[in-house]
Scaffold this active site. Structure first.
Site, PDB file in Angstrom:
ATOM      1  N   LYS A  25      26.853 -46.177 -17.073  1.00  0.00           N
ATOM      2  CA  LYS A  25      27.092 -45.508 -18.317  1.00  0.00           C
ATOM      3  C   LYS A  25      26.340 -46.223 -19.757  1.00  0.00           C
ATOM      4  CE  LYS A  25      30.808 -46.457 -20.408  1.00  0.00           C
ATOM      5  NZ  LYS A  25      32.144 -46.784 -21.023  1.00  0.00           N
ATOM      6  N   GLY A 113      33.240 -43.434 -26.242  1.00  0.00           N
ATOM      7  CA  GLY A 113      32.972 -44.536 -27.200  1.00  0.00           C
ATOM      8  C   GLY A 113      31.588 -44.766 -27.749  1.00  0.00           C
ATOM      9  N   SER A 189      36.847 -53.384 -30.843  1.00  0.00           N
ATOM     10  CA  SER A 189      35.891 -52.862 -30.091  1.00  0.00           C
ATOM     11  C   SER A 189      34.512 -53.273 -30.258  1.00  0.00           C
ATOM     12  CB  SER A 189      35.444 -51.302 -30.083  1.00  0.00           C
ATOM     13  OG  SER A 189      34.782 -50.917 -29.370  1.00  0.00           O
ATOM     14  N   SER A 190      33.636 -53.809 -29.285  1.00  0.00           N
ATOM     15  CA  SER A 190      32.480 -54.367 -29.309  1.00  0.00           C
ATOM     16  C   SER A 190      31.512 -53.274 -29.939  1.00  0.00           C
ATOM     17  CB  SER A 190      32.086 -55.093 -27.862  1.00  0.00           C
ATOM     18  OG  SER A 190      31.848 -54.031 -27.063  1.00  0.00           O
ATOM     19  N   GLU A 337      36.912 -53.223 -19.287  1.00  0.00           N
ATOM     20  CA  GLU A 337      36.754 -52.143 -18.575  1.00  0.00           C
ATOM     21  C   GLU A 337      37.004 -51.991 -17.202  1.00  0.00           C
ATOM     22  OE1 GLU A 337      32.900 -50.175 -19.333  1.00  0.00           O
ATOM     23  OE2 GLU A 337      32.046 -51.636 -17.946  1.00  0.00           O
TER      24      GLU A 337
END
Ligand SMILES: O=C(O)C1=C[C@@H](OP(=O)(O)O)[C@@H](O)[C@H](O)C1
Ligand SMILES: C=C(OP(=O)(O)O)C(=O)O
EC number: 2.5.1.19
Length: 463
Positions: A25, A113, A189-190, A337
């Protein structure tokens, strides 16, 4: 769409098989985007076709890229003709807020995202006004630090809700020259950093992206972004400020359009590998890259720590279970994740697992810490969230003989997926032993539309 309740197949004994995973993904999202802003047509082989990448393709198409065939056709690459206005000087259609005027285009982010973070930064760099819509659950995902960074570059944001801060909103690029320096808080979040890095080569003066903090989650994903940029000819210089905070300098230069092969999704390999930890047997995943930037590369460290044997031979990764499943004590902030899958393994381990560095999981597809605690507790596994947002899970090892399992005739428990693909596959792992149904297995279409077919085939449960 109606939620599809799914009875998770139980393992009747050790499971043996091979699983071919579709494309990553994260790599698909980056390569689709970079190809759309490349200086030449490109062929992408192995692109993932799933809800997240479909949303990415639709977003890039509405910005002007031509992407076909889509859905991808087996054994054929996806061809991408980049945005014409970038390299031919043709005026941007529908551009607004910038010199060319026109109505904003609309982009649906779903719950992805990568789309909700990467496309706004790209659109601002392209000088395009875009109205962003998304699933209602997306409103719980952090966006503010990225939007603040875009405002620092000169963008303006118009919210439709009087409450502000929720979808839909329209982001207008500035009429004047875009800025070249941003400071961003990426602790949630990166993807905020990745979004700015991917858009930076299009900014007239390049960009310096500064992190507000020393520590960042999901570092492999930032490294993946840098590697993808570098493969497209973009130089990213990474450094640390005097106080130890990272920054990245990206020069404004053309993005090379080039053919790319997308590796299989190693994070999505997780549930299939973890299956062995619970049911026993042996599972192989072909086309496992010798070197990769994917977070899923960490399975090679995590699974052995939990007592599994992992062998990589000529591109095939094989997992087996020589002994009992061990608990894990590890900081998983870099590979958040993977946590739902690790949590499922921990539920069957001989002892207490302590999973650390998970605060940012509260902003994933759902609040994963609360969701994991709720579902593990429902099934009778002890799971606590510490004040530091670590997960502490005390496993209940199962008997090696699956025929003796006491729960076999029990009424199934309905586990919730929270529209989260990784909670859905977490439920499938619990279902190997416990009789469970998943309330909405359709959540897996986010990144793995064939999940139930692959899972049922492996377990010999296909109808
Ligand atoms: O850039 C990417 O492709 C991703 C980055 C990570 O996000 P966070 O840093 O928000 O965890 C990861 O969890 C997500 O699944 C994919
Ligand atoms: C956090 C995840 O996804 P997203 O790209 O939507 O952030 C994930 O896939 O685990």
């Amino acid at each position: 769409m109606q939620a599809a309740v799914w009875s998770a197949p139980r393992a009747r004994g050790p499971v043996f098989g091979a699983v071919r995973l579709p494309g990553s993904k994260s790599l698909s999202a980056r390569e689709l985007l970079l190809s759309a802003i490349g200086d030449a047509e490109a062929n992408l082989t192995g692109v993932l076709f799933a809800r997240d990448t479909d949303l990415m393709v639709q977003a890039l198409r509405s910005l002007g890229a031509v992407i076909a065939p889509w859905p991808p056709v087996v054994d054929q690459p996806v061809q991408i003709k980049p945005l014409p206005q970038l390299w031919t000087g043709a005026p941007a259609q529908d551009a607004s807020g910038g010199p060319s005027g026109g109505a904003p285009i609309t982009v649906d982010c779903g719950l992805a995202g990568t789309v909700m973070r990467f496309i706004p930064a790209l659109a601002v760099a392209l000088g395009r006004a875009v109205r962003f819509v998304a699933d209602s659950q997306a409103n719980a995902r952090p966006m503010r630090p990225l939007l603040d960074a875009l405002v620092q570059l000169g963008a303006r944001i118009e919210y439709e809700s009087p409450d502000g801060d929720v979808f839909p909103y329209t982001i207008y690029p500035p009429a004047e020259r875009l800025g070249a320096e941003v400071t961003v808080d990426a602790t949630a979040s990166s993807q905020f950093i990745s979004a700015l890095l991917l858009a930076a080569p299009l900014l007239p003066d390049g960009c310096t992206i500064r992190s507000k903090t020393v520590a960042l989650p999901s570092l492999p994903h930032i490294e993946m972004t840098m590697q993808c940029l570098s493969q497209h000819g973009i130089t990213v210089e990474q450094g640390l400020s005097d106080d130890g905070k990272p920054f990245w300098n990206v020069v404004s230069e053309p993005v090379f359009g080039q053919d790319v092969f997308i590796e299989p999704d190693l994070s999505n390999a997780g549930p299939f590998l973890a299956l062995v930890g619970i049911a026993g047997g042996r599972i192989s995943v072909p086309a496992w890259p010798a070197k990769t930037m994917q977070a899923g590369a960490a399975w090679l460290q995590i699974l052995p720590l939990m007592g599994l044997r992992v062998e990589w031979n000529c591109g095939v990764l094989t997992v087996s279970r020589p002994g009992p499943l061990q608990p894990l004590d590890a900081d998983l902030s870099a590979v958040g994740e993977l946590v739902p899958t690790v949590a499922a393994l921990a539920a069957f381990a001989e002892g207490t697992s302590h999973l650390r560095g998970l605060h940012h999981l509260r902003g994933h597809e759902t609040d994963r810490l609360e969701a994991l605690r709720a579902e593990l507790t429902a099934i009778g596994i002890s799971c606590e969230i510490t004040p530091e947002d670590d997960l502490v899970i005390t496993g209940k090892p199962v008997t090696p003989s699956w025929r003796d399992t006491p729960t076999i005739d029990a009424e199934p428990l309905l586990l919730r997926s929270y529209q989260d693909h990784r909670l859905a596959t977490f439920g499938a792992l619990l279902g190997l032993y416990y009789p469970v149904q998943i309330d909405d297995i359709g959540a897996t279409t986010k990144t793995l539309p064939d999940f139930t077919t692959m899972w049922e085939r492996l377990l010999g449960a296909a109808s």
